[in-house]
Design a protein around this motif. Structure first.
Motif, PDB file in Angstrom:
ATOM      1  N   GLU A 168       1.023   5.808  -0.425  1.00  0.00           N
ATOM      2  CA  GLU A 168       0.298   7.193  -0.515  1.00  0.00           C
ATOM      3  C   GLU A 168       1.013   8.010  -1.300  1.00  0.00           C
ATOM      4  O   GLU A 168       2.352   8.215  -1.154  1.00  0.00           O
ATOM      5  N   THR A 169       0.438   8.847  -2.262  1.00  0.00           N
ATOM      6  CA  THR A 169       1.210  10.002  -3.033  1.00  0.00           C
ATOM      7  C   THR A 169       0.022  11.015  -3.196  1.00  0.00           C
ATOM      8  O   THR A 169      -1.036  10.790  -3.322  1.00  0.00           O
ATOM      9  N   GLN A 190       0.791  -1.225   0.143  1.00  0.00           N
ATOM     10  CA  GLN A 190       0.014  -0.004   0.040  1.00  0.00           C
ATOM     11  C   GLN A 190       0.712   1.164   0.112  1.00  0.00           C
ATOM     12  O   GLN A 190       1.820   1.356   0.778  1.00  0.00           O
ATOM     13  N   LYS A 235      -7.807   3.379  -2.047  1.00  0.00           N
ATOM     14  CA  LYS A 235      -6.728   3.011  -1.669  1.00  0.00           C
ATOM     15  C   LYS A 235      -5.609   2.399  -2.821  1.00  0.00           C
ATOM     16  O   LYS A 235      -6.195   1.857  -3.782  1.00  0.00           O
TER      17      LYS A 235
END
Length: 317
Positions: free
Chosen positions: A98-99, A96, A287
């Motif tokens: 995040e950006t 997983q 996600k």
């Protein structure tokens, strides 16, 4: 399902109708569409040469599989190798991430030979060519072996590493056999050459080979037969292929889906395609998951393989 896919590919090929094809790892999902009918939500780009220049480091927050979980799968694969069930297995997991960028921005900014954005489902920026067919010559380019280019004497170290040599040689042998199903006069034109690729905050050297063969002149009528005979790709499974795929399914904790499948374009006279590695997927809940992996052999080092899994999670800006 396979037969249906095979028939569709053969049909458009026999018409010499330019089309895009996207095929999942296990061949259960596919998308085939004439280029003139391609929706705006699907974008692709194929470039033979790309810059390895890095403008700046792009932050990508990672939440990877734990080392303990990875070790469990790694140890299981080693038992299979020791039992002679497989010699090389390409173990993958999802991380997983995040950006601040959305899929479209990532697609537009990504610097890669093969780029694909499939609706709001995933974006792929692959450095690995799968097969290329020009006239009646088919070529495949297995990519196996990676090292950070900043390491002292990186080129000599990766090319002189016996584990990497064995791993790459096994994949080349597998691909030679795969090509021989539909082609003749199989030759290894280039063995273990280096490409430098942009890997976010670093540059990687990746080892590839070129294997070629000759097809019948009416190969365009058999595009489906050719692709089905070669899939799943040897570089992202292992050898022997059938047993290795079974072992990977038992040990990977997720479904690969389109990741490590292939996409490509038939332009009416030639075909070019890529293995879908460097892959970022968006789930329905929003996600983001990046899927990555590497080849495991009897000589593999647990810590190094875990690090490689994480090193391959990057944005190629």
């Amino acid at each position: 399902m396979n037969k249906n896919l095979q028939e569709i590919l053969n049909y458009y090929g026999s018409l010499k109708e330019p089309f895009l094809f996207i095929i999942s790892y296990d061949l259960t999902e596919f998308y085939v569409k004439p280029l003139k009918e391609l929706p705006e939500d699907i974008k692709y780009e194929i470039k033979e040469k790309v810059s390895s220049k890095i403008d700046k480091k792009e932050e990508l927050t990672k939440y990877p599989i734990s080392f303990k979980e990875y070790k469990k799968a790694f140890d299981s694969l080693q038992k299979h190798i020791k039992s002679g069930n497989s010699y090389i297995l390409n173990l993958t997991f999802k991380t997983q991430v995040e950006t601040k960028y959305n899929l479209n921005e990532i697609y537009e900014k990504a610097n890669a030979k093969y780029k694909l954005k499939f609706f709001e489902e995933f974006v792929c920026f692959s450095p690995e060519k799968f097969i290329e067919i020009k006239k009646n010559k088919i070529s495949t380019y297995p990519m196996k072996g990676t090292i950070d280019s900043k390491i002292e004497n990186a080129s000599a170290k990766i090319l002189g590493n016996t584990k990497e040599m064995a791993e790459h040689t096994m994949v080349v042998d597998l691909l030679r056999n795969d090509l021989g199903i539909m082609a003749n006069k199989i030759t290894v034109e280039k063995f273990r050459y280096l490409d430098k690729i942009n890997a976010g905050d670093k540059k990687l050297l990746q080892v590839s080979s070129k294997i070629s063969g000759h097809l019948e002149k009416n190969w365009n009528e058999k595009i489906g037969d050719i692709l089905i005979s070669l899939l799943p790709a040897g570089s992202i499974t292992g050898t022997p292929k059938k047993k290795t795929v079974e072992i990977l399914k038992e040990n990977e904790t997720y479904d690969r889906g389109y990741y490590t499948g292939v996409f490509g374009v038939f332009d009416g006279s030639s075909l070019n395609s890529a293995v879908m590695i460097r892959f970022l997927e968006k789930q329905k809940d929003g996600k983001l998951f990046y899927k990555s992996g590497g080849g495991i052999t009897c000589d593999s080092n647990l810590e190094e393989e875990y690090k490689e899994l994480l090193d391959k999670v990057y944005l190629p800006f």
